[in-house]
Design an enzyme around this catalytic site. Structure first.
Site, mmCIF file in Angstrom:
data_model
loop_
_atom_site.group_PDB
_atom_site.id
_atom_site.type_symbol
_atom_site.label_atom_id
_atom_site.label_comp_id
_atom_site.label_asym_id
_atom_site.label_seq_id
_atom_site.Cartn_x
_atom_site.Cartn_y
_atom_site.Cartn_z
ATOM 1 N N CYS A 132 3.117 -3.379 4.122
ATOM 2 C CA CYS A 132 2.155 -2.231 4.541
ATOM 3 C C CYS A 132 2.728 -1.410 5.511
ATOM 4 C CB CYS A 132 0.582 -2.519 5.000
ATOM 5 S SG CYS A 132 0.803 -3.909 6.371
ATOM 6 N N HIS A 190 8.950 -24.102 10.087
ATOM 7 C CA HIS A 190 7.875 -24.615 10.816
ATOM 8 C C HIS A 190 6.377 -24.427 10.044
ATOM 9 C CE1 HIS A 190 10.002 -24.613 15.021
ATOM 10 N NE2 HIS A 190 10.813 -25.294 14.012
ATOM 11 N N ASN A 191 6.318 -23.184 9.378
ATOM 12 C CA ASN A 191 4.835 -22.807 8.970
ATOM 13 C C ASN A 191 4.879 -22.756 7.312
ATOM 14 O OD1 ASN A 191 5.831 -20.608 11.440
ATOM 15 N ND2 ASN A 191 4.081 -21.832 11.837
ATOM 16 N N ARG A 224 0.797 -30.090 11.251
ATOM 17 C CA ARG A 224 0.252 -28.997 11.993
ATOM 18 C C ARG A 224 -0.359 -28.050 10.820
ATOM 19 N NH1 ARG A 224 5.267 -29.050 16.216
ATOM 20 N NH2 ARG A 224 4.287 -30.496 17.367
ATOM 21 N N ARG A 231 6.548 -33.094 11.611
ATOM 22 C CA ARG A 231 5.573 -32.826 12.513
ATOM 23 C C ARG A 231 4.728 -31.437 12.172
ATOM 24 N NH1 ARG A 231 10.160 -31.656 14.795
ATOM 25 N NH2 ARG A 231 10.255 -29.613 16.203
ATOM 26 N N HIS A 232 5.747 -30.644 11.545
ATOM 27 C CA HIS A 232 5.056 -29.378 11.040
ATOM 28 C C HIS A 232 4.285 -29.531 9.879
ATOM 29 C CE1 HIS A 232 8.057 -27.681 13.888
ATOM 30 N NE2 HIS A 232 9.142 -28.314 13.228
ATOM 31 N N ASP A 258 0.854 -1.001 0.054
ATOM 32 C CA ASP A 258 -0.093 -0.007 0.025
ATOM 33 C C ASP A 258 0.977 1.197 -0.242
ATOM 34 O OD1 ASP A 258 0.827 0.326 2.563
ATOM 35 O OD2 ASP A 258 -1.048 0.127 3.531
ATOM 36 N N HIS A 259 0.296 2.374 0.247
ATOM 37 C CA HIS A 259 1.118 3.699 0.105
ATOM 38 C C HIS A 259 2.213 3.742 1.295
ATOM 39 C CE1 HIS A 259 -2.264 3.815 2.890
ATOM 40 N NE2 HIS A 259 -1.550 4.892 3.646
ATOM 41 N N GLY A 262 -1.938 -5.610 8.649
ATOM 42 C CA GLY A 262 -3.168 -5.740 7.846
ATOM 43 C C GLY A 262 -2.898 -6.494 6.462
ATOM 44 N N THR A 291 2.663 -1.803 8.879
ATOM 45 C CA THR A 291 3.144 -2.803 10.063
ATOM 46 C C THR A 291 3.393 -4.279 9.479
ATOM 47 O OG1 THR A 291 0.987 -3.320 10.627
ATOM 48 C CG2 THR A 291 1.739 -1.418 11.684
#
Ligand code: RB5
Length: 156
Positions: A66, A99-100, A137, A133-134, A9-10, A71, A68
């Site tokens: 963005c 992990h993710n 999950r 295991r990940h 974004d801006h 969002g 932070t």
């Protein structure tokens, strides 16, 4: 590696442009989906554009910037199959992959300098998913998305 879709974004477009230049210098193909100016825009529009590029196969990974990173992560994670992680340093970037299996990285341009953001992107691109295991999950996360996973705590 397939193209990397970028969106901002801006608040994030200057950092997005810096990341684009760095990625191209590293030899990556980049799909820049905007925004390109400081005019105020809505971050979900760009999160949707990047996640659509992933779902359509036009890109293999996405990076969203963005103010932070929050969002963009919230919006991107509404898209099916998207695992967006908001990372703030090399450690969170490594874990987001190991992990993710995060296929989208979100960054906050108001909390990160370009050098730190580039290091986060570098680690996120270079780190493989650890599986094992990940994998179980993240399959449960996908089942929540399909409304097939009922919450329960296994008996000890
Ligand atoms: C825009 O001011 C800001 O809200 C946005 O860039 C982002 O930080 C939202 O999470």
């Amino acid at each position: 590696m397939p193209p990397i879709a970028l969106g901002a974004d801006h608040a994030g477009f200057t950092l997005k442009d810096a990341l684009k230049a760095w990625l191209e210098r590293q030899g990556h193909e980049v799909l820049d989906l905007g925004t390109h100016t400081a005019d105020s825009v809505d971050y979900p529009d760009y999160a949707a554009a990047v996640t659509e590029a992933l779902l359509e196969g036009a890109a293999g990974r996405g990076i969203l910037v963005c103010g932070t990173g929050i969002g963009m992560a919230m919006a991107a994670n509404k898209a099916p199959g998207v695992r967006a992680a908001s990372c703030v340093d090399a450690y969170t970037a490594r874990m987001a992959r190991e992990h993710n299996d995060a296929n989208v990285l979100t960054l906050g341009a108001r909390i990160l300098g370009a050098e730190d953001a580039i290091e986060i992107v570098r680690v996120w691109l270079e780190t493989a998913f650890a599986g094992d295991r990940h994998a179980r999950r993240i399959e449960k996360v996908a089942a929540i998305e399909r409304k097939e996973h009922r919450g329960h705590v296994p008996a000890r």
